[in-house]
Write a protein that holds these residues in place. Sequence first.
Motif, PDB file in Angstrom:
ATOM      1  N   ASP A   1       5.297  92.934  12.086  1.00 45.45           N
ATOM      2  CA  ASP A   1       6.430  92.042  11.849  1.00 45.45           C
ATOM      3  C   ASP A   1       7.687  92.896  11.845  1.00 45.45           C
ATOM      4  O   ASP A   1       7.635  94.123  11.720  1.00 45.45           O
ATOM      5  CB  ASP A   1       6.278  91.316  10.506  1.00 45.45           C
ATOM      6  N   ARG A   2       8.811  92.250  11.990  1.00 41.34           N
ATOM      7  CA  ARG A   2      10.082  92.970  11.921  1.00 41.34           C
ATOM      8  C   ARG A   2      10.333  93.409  10.485  1.00 41.34           C
ATOM      9  O   ARG A   2      10.143  92.642   9.543  1.00 41.34           O
ATOM     10  CB  ARG A   2      11.213  92.094  12.448  1.00 41.34           C
ATOM     11  N   ALA A   3      10.768  94.654  10.345  1.00 46.03           N
ATOM     12  CA  ALA A   3      10.936  95.250   9.020  1.00 46.03           C
ATOM     13  C   ALA A   3      11.927  94.473   8.165  1.00 46.03           C
ATOM     14  O   ALA A   3      11.709  94.306   6.958  1.00 46.03           O
ATOM     15  CB  ALA A   3      11.364  96.707   9.160  1.00 46.03           C
ATOM     16  N   HIS A   4      13.000  93.968   8.761  1.00 46.10           N
ATOM     17  CA  HIS A   4      13.980  93.237   7.958  1.00 46.10           C
ATOM     18  C   HIS A   4      13.379  91.953   7.388  1.00 46.10           C
ATOM     19  O   HIS A   4      13.721  91.551   6.282  1.00 46.10           O
ATOM     20  CB  HIS A   4      15.282  92.980   8.736  1.00 46.10           C
ATOM     21  N   ARG A   5      12.451  91.335   8.104  1.00 43.21           N
ATOM     22  CA  ARG A   5      11.767  90.137   7.591  1.00 43.21           C
ATOM     23  C   ARG A   5      10.884  90.494   6.397  1.00 43.21           C
ATOM     24  O   ARG A   5      10.837  89.764   5.413  1.00 43.21           O
ATOM     25  CB  ARG A   5      10.913  89.484   8.680  1.00 43.21           C
TER      26      ARG A   5
ATOM     27  N   CYS B   1      18.999  97.416  10.117  1.00 40.14           N
ATOM     28  CA  CYS B   1      19.233  97.289   8.673  1.00 40.14           C
ATOM     29  C   CYS B   1      18.152  96.428   8.021  1.00 40.14           C
ATOM     30  O   CYS B   1      17.836  95.342   8.493  1.00 40.14           O
ATOM     31  CB  CYS B   1      20.612  96.689   8.407  1.00 40.14           C
ATOM     32  N   VAL B   2      17.624  96.939   6.886  1.00 39.54           N
ATOM     33  CA  VAL B   2      16.622  96.203   6.109  1.00 39.54           C
ATOM     34  C   VAL B   2      17.097  95.944   4.684  1.00 39.54           C
ATOM     35  O   VAL B   2      16.314  95.528   3.830  1.00 39.54           O
ATOM     36  CB  VAL B   2      15.253  96.936   6.108  1.00 39.54           C
ATOM     37  N   ASN B   3      18.364  96.160   4.419  1.00 43.12           N
ATOM     38  CA  ASN B   3      18.915  95.940   3.074  1.00 43.12           C
ATOM     39  C   ASN B   3      18.917  94.440   2.778  1.00 43.12           C
ATOM     40  O   ASN B   3      19.621  93.680   3.437  1.00 43.12           O
ATOM     41  CB  ASN B   3      20.336  96.496   2.983  1.00 43.12           C
ATOM     42  N   PRO B   4      18.137  93.991   1.776  1.00 48.82           N
ATOM     43  CA  PRO B   4      18.091  92.554   1.476  1.00 48.82           C
ATOM     44  C   PRO B   4      19.459  91.948   1.170  1.00 48.82           C
ATOM     45  O   PRO B   4      19.675  90.764   1.423  1.00 48.82           O
ATOM     46  CB  PRO B   4      17.166  92.476   0.263  1.00 48.82           C
TER      47      PRO B   4
ATOM     48  N   MET C   1      28.535 104.361   4.227  1.00 46.33           N
ATOM     49  CA  MET C   1      29.778 103.682   4.610  1.00 46.33           C
ATOM     50  C   MET C   1      29.576 102.165   4.705  1.00 46.33           C
ATOM     51  O   MET C   1      30.415 101.400   4.252  1.00 46.33           O
ATOM     52  CB  MET C   1      30.303 104.230   5.940  1.00 46.33           C
ATOM     53  N   SER C   2      28.481 101.742   5.302  1.00 44.41           N
ATOM     54  CA  SER C   2      28.248 100.306   5.517  1.00 44.41           C
ATOM     55  C   SER C   2      27.359  99.689   4.447  1.00 44.41           C
ATOM     56  O   SER C   2      27.347  98.475   4.287  1.00 44.41           O
ATOM     57  CB  SER C   2      27.587 100.089   6.880  1.00 44.41           C
ATOM     58  N   GLY C   3      26.592 100.512   3.757  1.00 42.87           N
ATOM     59  CA  GLY C   3      25.615  99.992   2.804  1.00 42.87           C
ATOM     60  C   GLY C   3      24.314  99.579   3.463  1.00 42.87           C
ATOM     61  O   GLY C   3      23.405  99.082   2.796  1.00 42.87           O
ATOM     62  N   CYS C   4      24.212  99.783   4.775  1.00 36.23           N
ATOM     63  CA  CYS C   4      22.980  99.439   5.472  1.00 36.23           C
ATOM     64  C   CYS C   4      21.853 100.382   5.062  1.00 36.23           C
ATOM     65  O   CYS C   4      22.081 101.563   4.800  1.00 36.23           O
ATOM     66  CB  CYS C   4      23.171  99.533   6.992  1.00 36.23           C
ATOM     67  N   TRP C   5      20.650  99.820   5.014  1.00 34.83           N
ATOM     68  CA  TRP C   5      19.431 100.599   4.850  1.00 34.83           C
ATOM     69  C   TRP C   5      18.819 100.655   6.244  1.00 34.83           C
ATOM     70  O   TRP C   5      18.253  99.668   6.716  1.00 34.83           O
ATOM     71  CB  TRP C   5      18.453  99.946   3.894  1.00 34.83           C
ATOM     72  N   LEU C   6      18.944 101.770   6.924  1.00 34.82           N
ATOM     73  CA  LEU C   6      18.532 101.870   8.320  1.00 34.82           C
ATOM     74  C   LEU C   6      17.054 102.230   8.448  1.00 34.82           C
ATOM     75  O   LEU C   6      16.612 103.248   7.923  1.00 34.82           O
ATOM     76  CB  LEU C   6      19.400 102.889   9.047  1.00 34.82           C
ATOM     77  N   TRP C   7      16.306 101.390   9.148  1.00 39.69           N
ATOM     78  CA  TRP C   7      14.895 101.609   9.396  1.00 39.69           C
ATOM     79  C   TRP C   7      14.758 102.743  10.392  1.00 39.69           C
ATOM     80  O   TRP C   7      15.382 102.720  11.461  1.00 39.69           O
ATOM     81  CB  TRP C   7      14.271 100.329   9.947  1.00 39.69           C
ATOM     82  N   THR C   8      13.971 103.775  10.043  1.00 40.38           N
ATOM     83  CA  THR C   8      13.866 104.964  10.893  1.00 40.38           C
ATOM     84  C   THR C   8      12.495 105.111  11.553  1.00 40.38           C
ATOM     85  O   THR C   8      12.285 106.054  12.301  1.00 40.38           O
ATOM     86  CB  THR C   8      14.165 106.231  10.071  1.00 40.38           C
ATOM     87  N   ALA C   9      11.584 104.192  11.289  1.00 38.35           N
ATOM     88  CA  ALA C   9      10.245 104.268  11.884  1.00 38.35           C
ATOM     89  C   ALA C   9      10.226 103.451  13.183  1.00 38.35           C
ATOM     90  O   ALA C   9      11.257 103.286  13.824  1.00 38.35           O
ATOM     91  CB  ALA C   9       9.206 103.778  10.879  1.00 38.35           C
ATOM     92  N   ALA C  10       9.095 102.931  13.535  1.00 34.68           N
ATOM     93  CA  ALA C  10       8.925 102.207  14.797  1.00 34.68           C
ATOM     94  C   ALA C  10       9.922 101.062  14.925  1.00 34.68           C
ATOM     95  O   ALA C  10      10.249 100.392  13.947  1.00 34.68           O
ATOM     96  CB  ALA C  10       7.498 101.658  14.892  1.00 34.68           C
ATOM     97  N   ALA C  11      10.391 100.876  16.162  1.00 34.80           N
ATOM     98  CA  ALA C  11      11.348  99.795  16.437  1.00 34.80           C
ATOM     99  C   ALA C  11      10.994  99.154  17.765  1.00 34.80           C
ATOM    100  O   ALA C  11      10.397  99.776  18.637  1.00 34.80           O
ATOM    101  CB  ALA C  11      12.770 100.339  16.465  1.00 34.80           C
TER     102      ALA C  11
ATOM    103  N   LYS D   1      12.292  97.027  21.361  1.00 30.73           N
ATOM    104  CA  LYS D   1      13.284  97.377  22.385  1.00 30.73           C
ATOM    105  C   LYS D   1      14.704  96.958  22.014  1.00 30.73           C
ATOM    106  O   LYS D   1      15.661  97.455  22.586  1.00 30.73           O
ATOM    107  CB  LYS D   1      12.898  96.770  23.729  1.00 30.73           C
ATOM    108  N   ASN D   2      14.848  96.043  21.044  1.00 32.36           N
ATOM    109  CA  ASN D   2      16.169  95.588  20.619  1.00 32.36           C
ATOM    110  C   ASN D   2      16.679  96.305  19.373  1.00 32.36           C
ATOM    111  O   ASN D   2      17.729  95.961  18.850  1.00 32.36           O
ATOM    112  CB  ASN D   2      16.144  94.077  20.376  1.00 32.36           C
ATOM    113  N   GLY D   3      15.921  97.285  18.884  1.00 28.99           N
ATOM    114  CA  GLY D   3      16.356  98.073  17.739  1.00 28.99           C
ATOM    115  C   GLY D   3      15.918  97.534  16.387  1.00 28.99           C
ATOM    116  O   GLY D   3      16.278  98.090  15.353  1.00 28.99           O
ATOM    117  N   TYR D   4      15.129  96.464  16.376  1.00 31.59           N
ATOM    118  CA  TYR D   4      14.621  95.922  15.121  1.00 31.59           C
ATOM    119  C   TYR D   4      13.413  96.736  14.672  1.00 31.59           C
ATOM    120  O   TYR D   4      12.490  96.964  15.468  1.00 31.59           O
ATOM    121  CB  TYR D   4      14.208  94.451  15.281  1.00 31.59           C
ATOM    122  N   GLY D   5      13.413  97.167  13.402  1.00 30.35           N
ATOM    123  CA  GLY D   5      12.291  97.909  12.860  1.00 30.35           C
ATOM    124  C   GLY D   5      11.030  97.075  12.876  1.00 30.35           C
ATOM    125  O   GLY D   5      11.070  95.860  12.679  1.00 30.35           O
ATOM    126  N   MET D   6       9.912  97.724  13.126  1.00 31.58           N
ATOM    127  CA  MET D   6       8.618  97.051  13.148  1.00 31.58           C
ATOM    128  C   MET D   6       7.713  97.691  12.102  1.00 31.58           C
ATOM    129  O   MET D   6       7.697  98.911  11.956  1.00 31.58           O
ATOM    130  CB  MET D   6       7.980  97.164  14.536  1.00 31.58           C
TER     131      MET D   6
END
Length: 146
Positions: free
Chosen positions: A44-48, A73-76, A19-29, A31-36
């Motif tokens: 490092d943060r997965a989106h970076r 989301c990690v979708n470039p 629906m959104s086109g987001c690529w959702l990181w499902t591994a380690a995150a 406390k703020n929900g950013y993938g690691m």
Amino acid sequence: MTRDDIIGKHMDKVSMEPMSGCWLWTAAADKNGYGMVWDGEKMDRAHRVFYSASKGLATPEANVLHDCDNPACVNPAHLHAGTQAENMKERTQRGRSGRFIDQETADRVREMLAAGASQRATAVAFGVSQRLVWSISKGLIWNAIK
């Protein structure tokens, strides 16, 4: 490693949200929900990592901002480079600054507290955090000179 190697290596940790086109990181995150993710040298943060693999980063200090406001989301295509000031400006423009009130509302918060309401009840009444109500009550913010 090439862009395709880095992204390919981690795609098993991504769930596509149609629906959104987001690529959702499902591994380690964090406390703020950013993938690691381990980038080969450090955590490092997965989106970076995905942004860097796709578009490159000018400097390690550069911020990678989300157009979709989804920290997982990690979708470039949903990411862009920016400064901390730009990040704060976007946060405010999108209503995520945490301070959704003005001086008049802060004055009403003080009145409600003065009338005997608890900080929790006041926070609920105004739809803000109890921490914000506490900060107003202590004069730390929205303390207009009258």
